[in-house]
Design a protein around this motif. Sequence first.
Motif, PDB file in Angstrom:
ATOM      1  N   ALA A 155     -44.996  71.012 106.305  1.00 39.87           N
ATOM      2  CA  ALA A 155     -45.718  72.277 106.491  1.00 39.87           C
ATOM      3  C   ALA A 155     -45.734  73.140 105.220  1.00 39.87           C
ATOM      4  O   ALA A 155     -46.771  73.736 104.909  1.00 39.87           O
ATOM      5  N   PRO A 156     -44.613  73.260 104.478  1.00 44.50           N
ATOM      6  CA  PRO A 156     -44.680  74.089 103.257  1.00 44.50           C
ATOM      7  C   PRO A 156     -45.725  73.618 102.262  1.00 44.50           C
ATOM      8  O   PRO A 156     -46.380  74.431 101.606  1.00 44.50           O
ATOM      9  N   VAL A 157     -45.909  72.297 102.150  1.00 47.83           N
ATOM     10  CA  VAL A 157     -46.924  71.778 101.225  1.00 47.83           C
ATOM     11  C   VAL A 157     -48.320  72.120 101.734  1.00 47.83           C
ATOM     12  O   VAL A 157     -49.193  72.537 100.961  1.00 47.83           O
ATOM     13  N   ARG A 158     -48.546  71.950 103.039  1.00 46.35           N
ATOM     14  CA  ARG A 158     -49.860  72.291 103.588  1.00 46.35           C
ATOM     15  C   ARG A 158     -50.163  73.777 103.415  1.00 46.35           C
ATOM     16  O   ARG A 158     -51.291  74.158 103.086  1.00 46.35           O
ATOM     17  N   ARG A 159     -49.138  74.620 103.651  1.00 44.65           N
ATOM     18  CA  ARG A 159     -49.355  76.059 103.498  1.00 44.65           C
ATOM     19  C   ARG A 159     -49.642  76.422 102.042  1.00 44.65           C
ATOM     20  O   ARG A 159     -50.548  77.222 101.751  1.00 44.65           O
ATOM     21  N   SER A 160     -48.873  75.851 101.130  1.00 41.29           N
ATOM     22  CA  SER A 160     -49.091  76.185  99.715  1.00 41.29           C
ATOM     23  C   SER A 160     -50.430  75.639  99.220  1.00 41.29           C
ATOM     24  O   SER A 160     -51.090  76.265  98.390  1.00 41.29           O
ATOM     25  N   TRP A 161     -50.852  74.484  99.748  1.00 41.10           N
ATOM     26  CA  TRP A 161     -52.171  73.941  99.378  1.00 41.10           C
ATOM     27  C   TRP A 161     -53.278  74.848  99.907  1.00 41.10           C
ATOM     28  O   TRP A 161     -54.266  75.115  99.191  1.00 41.10           O
ATOM     29  N   VAL A 350     -50.534  77.664  92.074  1.00 43.31           N
ATOM     30  CA  VAL A 350     -50.346  76.315  91.511  1.00 43.31           C
ATOM     31  C   VAL A 350     -48.857  76.005  91.373  1.00 43.31           C
ATOM     32  O   VAL A 350     -48.399  74.904  91.718  1.00 43.31           O
ATOM     33  N   ALA A 351     -48.104  76.971  90.882  1.00 40.16           N
ATOM     34  CA  ALA A 351     -46.664  76.773  90.712  1.00 40.16           C
ATOM     35  C   ALA A 351     -45.976  76.580  92.054  1.00 40.16           C
ATOM     36  O   ALA A 351     -45.098  75.707  92.207  1.00 40.16           O
ATOM     37  N   ASN A 352     -46.375  77.377  93.064  1.00 41.45           N
ATOM     38  CA  ASN A 352     -45.775  77.239  94.396  1.00 41.45           C
ATOM     39  C   ASN A 352     -46.080  75.871  94.991  1.00 41.45           C
ATOM     40  O   ASN A 352     -45.213  75.231  95.590  1.00 41.45           O
ATOM     41  N   ALA A 357     -44.690  70.464  96.595  1.00 36.29           N
ATOM     42  CA  ALA A 357     -45.079  69.056  96.536  1.00 36.29           C
ATOM     43  C   ALA A 357     -44.032  68.227  95.809  1.00 36.29           C
ATOM     44  O   ALA A 357     -43.773  67.070  96.180  1.00 36.29           O
ATOM     45  N   GLY A 358     -43.407  68.794  94.783  1.00 38.34           N
ATOM     46  CA  GLY A 358     -42.356  68.072  94.067  1.00 38.34           C
ATOM     47  C   GLY A 358     -41.170  67.787  94.960  1.00 38.34           C
ATOM     48  O   GLY A 358     -40.602  66.676  94.950  1.00 38.34           O
ATOM     49  N   ASP A 397     -54.060  61.953  94.060  1.00 40.16           N
ATOM     50  CA  ASP A 397     -54.645  63.273  93.815  1.00 40.16           C
ATOM     51  C   ASP A 397     -53.969  64.305  94.711  1.00 40.16           C
ATOM     52  O   ASP A 397     -53.703  64.031  95.879  1.00 40.16           O
ATOM     53  N   PRO A 398     -53.669  65.484  94.170  1.00 37.16           N
ATOM     54  CA  PRO A 398     -53.035  66.519  94.996  1.00 37.16           C
ATOM     55  C   PRO A 398     -53.887  66.845  96.216  1.00 37.16           C
ATOM     56  O   PRO A 398     -55.118  66.804  96.168  1.00 37.16           O
ATOM     57  N   GLY A 399     -53.220  67.147  97.296  1.00 34.49           N
ATOM     58  CA  GLY A 399     -53.918  67.476  98.539  1.00 34.49           C
ATOM     59  C   GLY A 399     -52.972  68.151  99.492  1.00 34.49           C
ATOM     60  O   GLY A 399     -51.805  68.436  99.157  1.00 34.49           O
ATOM     61  N   PRO A 400     -53.401  68.409 100.714  1.00 29.85           N
ATOM     62  CA  PRO A 400     -52.558  69.110 101.680  1.00 29.85           C
ATOM     63  C   PRO A 400     -51.322  68.329 102.093  1.00 29.85           C
ATOM     64  O   PRO A 400     -50.375  68.912 102.628  1.00 29.85           O
ATOM     65  N   GLU A 401     -51.314  67.016 101.849  1.00 26.12           N
ATOM     66  CA  GLU A 401     -50.159  66.198 102.215  1.00 26.12           C
ATOM     67  C   GLU A 401     -49.304  65.837 101.004  1.00 26.12           C
ATOM     68  O   GLU A 401     -48.427  64.975 101.102  1.00 26.12           O
ATOM     69  N   GLY A 402     -49.552  66.468  99.879  1.00 23.57           N
ATOM     70  CA  GLY A 402     -48.729  66.219  98.709  1.00 23.57           C
ATOM     71  C   GLY A 402     -49.459  65.460  97.627  1.00 23.57           C
ATOM     72  O   GLY A 402     -50.696  65.372  97.614  1.00 23.57           O
TER      73      GLY A 402
END
Length: 547
Positions: A155-161, A350-352, A357-358, A397-402
Amino acid sequence: MLRSLEIRDMLLIDRLELDFAPGLNVLTGETGAGKSILLDCLGFVLGWRGRAELVRAGATRGEVTAVFDLPAGHAARAVLAEAGIAVEDELILRRVNAADGRKTAYVNDRRTTGEVLRTLSDALIELHGQQDDRGLLDPRGHRAMLDAFAAVDTAPVRRSWAALGKARQALAEAETGLQALRAEEDFLRHAVGELDKLAPEPGEEAELDTRRRQMQAGLRIREDIARALQALGGEGAEGMMADAARWLDGAAAKAEGLLDDPIAALTRAITELGEAAQGVETALDRLDFDPREMERVEERLFAIRGLARKHGVLPDDLGGFAEGLRARLAALDGGARDIAGLRVAVEKAVANYAEAAGALGAARRKAAIALDKAIAGELAPLKMERAVFRTDVTAADPGPEGTEAVAFTVATNPGAPAGPLNRIASGGELSRFLLALKVCLARGGEALTMIFDEIDRGVGGATADAVGRRLERLAEGAQILVVTHSPQVAARAAHHFRVQKSVAGGITTSTVVALAREERVDELARMISGETITGAARAAAEDLLAG
């Protein structure tokens, strides 16, 4: 959990009612008895695309009804809610197939579409077999499986995306808006200056128009009004009436009352005449104006109307229109500053995202190592200790799932190239890979009903026993249906069903019966020895059930 399945006039089944329970449910029977028919009928009521001719010969229509229990939080509840269907603890799916091919589907007695059934099926049933391209063999689902194994929160990755997308959209819209404003900067500054100089007020145009018409009318009628005032004044009617009153007053004393009423009427007339003269004089004063004032009124009136036509608004709306232009001009003047702030917001987003994602990527790579180790531990008892299973986590490629792609690959022998499961493994190997994967990926109390269609094909002896034990373990706290020819697997069942075919009156039908323990012994013995059941086969069956 699948609680019951009722089939009427489908393929070789005239009428069949089956009750299922939690745990390991197995279906056995001779080849051709109709085990696949049950899966076809279950797939039909779930909206799966299968064979076209399903109605039993001679019947006008076929029908399948499946009843599921939906615990709180079950994924199917969300599907029902989205489809506008009442959500209850019991889910009843019914689908009718007419002889002419028309199909009608119902969910809790409400008519629905096959698409809704298929969406529900994804939340209700998980099918595994050698042609399983919707489940474990589909690379598109491997990342989600790894995440579930690692128990990571995506969820944090989806929210930040999502936040990054909004920040980029806001910046793009601001840049596009600023570019548009710059294209009309000259117009905005000229128009605002013009409007500010004129400073029209609401209602002013109507007031100016009225004043102008009054002055225009005054030019035409003032002369007549002046003559009327003169006629009413001392040299006109007022003087003559004053003379008459004086003459009558002098004669009244000798008229013995004959002049009292005329004198009173004349007095009233003189009063009315004075009021009329005063009113005419006031009107004349109002119509007295400086010709230069009329020029000023007309000039301002025409200026207001001209600006209104120029900008396509009503004269009274010029003030609001000017406010809008000032706001756009202010946006233009502050646009560079706003865009700088939006760019900072994008950089922060972008940083968040990179941080979230990292962290997710690190968790996935760690989980991949753990999953590979767990699979290796499962493959050894399944007589595949030489096979190598690997979870490949690669950049995407970056996306909502990382920022990772995940794929399960295998090499069946040391030194052999690794590749996708369904391209590298043989039929029997594939079945065991799938089982090992499912055992490692499964979490206790899964809400899905899992179906394994002859997943033990091509294995026997100790390997088949290992398959059975893993299915038994997988069924703890869950529901599993297994179609099998392996007595070692069937012996591990909590609930055993036999599919059998019979011929009566030249008509072939398939039935399914639930087996008691003694009947299970006979069925396992048949599976061991074939058509002729020997004492040794019965003893072996007893041993399997005891073990």
